[in-house]
Design an enzyme around this catalytic site. Structure first.
Site, PDB file in Angstrom:
ATOM      1  N   ASN A 192      -1.905  -8.592  -8.045  1.00 46.34           N
ATOM      2  CA  ASN A 192      -2.263  -8.354  -6.648  1.00 46.34           C
ATOM      3  C   ASN A 192      -1.667  -7.068  -6.107  1.00 46.34           C
ATOM      4  O   ASN A 192      -1.644  -6.060  -6.791  1.00 46.34           O
ATOM      5  CB  ASN A 192      -1.916  -9.587  -5.804  1.00 46.34           C
ATOM      6  CG  ASN A 192      -3.125 -10.073  -5.036  1.00 46.34           C
ATOM      7  OD1 ASN A 192      -3.923  -9.265  -4.548  1.00 46.34           O
ATOM      8  ND2 ASN A 192      -3.304 -11.363  -4.948  1.00 46.34           N
ATOM      9  N   ASP A 215      -0.252 -11.377  -1.087  1.00 47.82           N
ATOM     10  CA  ASP A 215      -1.549 -10.897  -1.569  1.00 47.82           C
ATOM     11  C   ASP A 215      -1.539  -9.365  -1.558  1.00 47.82           C
ATOM     12  O   ASP A 215      -0.725  -8.753  -2.235  1.00 47.82           O
ATOM     13  CB  ASP A 215      -2.654 -11.516  -0.687  1.00 47.82           C
ATOM     14  CG  ASP A 215      -4.017 -11.526  -1.352  1.00 47.82           C
ATOM     15  OD1 ASP A 215      -4.322 -10.602  -2.128  1.00 47.82           O
ATOM     16  OD2 ASP A 215      -4.813 -12.444  -1.076  1.00 47.82           O
ATOM     17  N   ARG A 222     -11.114 -11.771 -14.679  1.00 48.71           N
ATOM     18  CA  ARG A 222     -11.735 -10.710 -13.885  1.00 48.71           C
ATOM     19  C   ARG A 222     -10.630  -9.852 -13.289  1.00 48.71           C
ATOM     20  O   ARG A 222      -9.482 -10.292 -13.170  1.00 48.71           O
ATOM     21  CB  ARG A 222     -12.610 -11.295 -12.766  1.00 48.71           C
ATOM     22  CG  ARG A 222     -11.828 -12.030 -11.670  1.00 48.71           C
ATOM     23  CD  ARG A 222     -12.657 -12.159 -10.405  1.00 48.71           C
ATOM     24  NE  ARG A 222     -12.086 -13.009  -9.376  1.00 48.71           N
ATOM     25  CZ  ARG A 222     -11.175 -12.633  -8.484  1.00 48.71           C
ATOM     26  NH1 ARG A 222     -10.644 -11.415  -8.529  1.00 48.71           N
ATOM     27  NH2 ARG A 222     -10.755 -13.476  -7.555  1.00 48.71           N
TER      28      ARG A 222
END
EC number: 3.1.1.17
Length: 298
Positions: A154, A204, A101
């Protein structure tokens, strides 16, 4: 130094809150809940969140020059009409893979939408490795794949002079830089500019301020850190009351407020009882720096 203050402005209980983007037109903060499968918009005036449910994990949202938004949904780039709650697929990637995904995405200064993929997680940050790739959706709706062998694609952003692209593959525990060609959208000459320390945990989402310094949300690290991409030094750490900080952006009318998303997936009852604001949206004020407005998809 102004005194830094942190407030949980929206107790959303997101499973994986991500991709905060300030929408100046609406005077509101956009964000997504990836596994909760919704695109959200929080208004500082009403302090209410509106949400649109979608049919797959939705991992990033971006402004669109013509109005409304673009999103990454499952393995699709898609358009979202907010009032109509209408999602239209633009194109699909990773057609040869069954279990990937999209993850984080952001629009570059020329209006191209950069976004990368990852394998579906077995549990948070546990997944089949090197299944992801980094893509760009061009304004003519063509797609280019830059590279593959990515673990968790990310945080991304661009230097103020638009000559460097910054990127995070989370499980490398590194913030990387590439040479970046604004005319073509090509990237090259990858290098690491910062390696995370153990207590900072997993890098992240990321954004840049008007001084050209990077801010990185540290998943499982409960903090955002400010880095100097020139020297590779950490300049500042801001700790939050939740462990799973996922991404950050600047917003508010002069882009002097920072918004941080967070996650609650993977936390048991006891952990959640200690961190009741997990999955909430946080506003940090008093940082003394401003951010760069987001670029819209062209």
């Amino acid at each position: 130094m102004a005194s830094v203050s942190i407030e949980c402005v929206a107790r959303e209980g997101c499973r994986i809150g991500e991709s905060p983007v300030w929408d100046q037109r609406e005077g509101a903060l956009l964000f997504v809940d990836i596994t909760g499968r919704k695109v959200c918009r929080w208004s500082p005036l009403t302090r209410q969140t509106q949400a649109i449910a979608v049919d797959a994990p939705v991992s990033s949202v971006a402004l669109r020059k013509s109005g409304d938004y673009v999103i990454t949904l499952g393995t699709r780039f898609a358009a979202l009409k907010w009032k109509e709650e209408l999602v239209t697929t633009i194109t699909q990637v990773d057609k040869d893979k069954a279990n990937t995904r999209f993850n984080d995405g952001k629009v570059d200064p020329a209006g191209r939408y950069f976004a990368g993929t990852m394998a579906e997680e077995i549990r948070p940050a546990v997944l089949e490795r090197r299944q992801g790739s980094l893509y760009t959706l061009f304004p003519d709706l063509s797609v280019v794949k830059h590279f593959d062998q990515v673990d968790i694609s990310n945080g991304l952003d661009w230097s103020l002079d638009h000559r460097t692209f910054f990127y995070i593959d989370s499980l490398s525990y590194s913030v990387d830089a590439f040479d970046y060609d604004l005319q073509t959208g090509k990237i090259g000459n990858r290098r690491s500019i910062y390696k995370l320390e153990k207590e900072e945990s997993i890098p992240d989402g990321m954004c840049i301020d008007t001084e050209g310094k990077l801010w990185v949300a540290c998943y499982d690290g409960g903090r955002v850190i400010r880095l100097d991409p020139e020297t590779g030094k950490r300049l500042q750490t801001v700790k939050l009351p939740v462990d799973k900080t996922t991404s950050c952006c600047f917003g508010g009318k002069d882009y002097s407020e920072m918004f941080v998303t967070s996650a609650s997936d993977g936390m048991d009852k006891e952990w959640l009882s200690r961190q009741p604001q997990a999955g909430g949206i946080f506003k940090i004020t008093g940082l003394g720096v401003k951010g760069v407005p987001p670029y819209p998809f062209a």
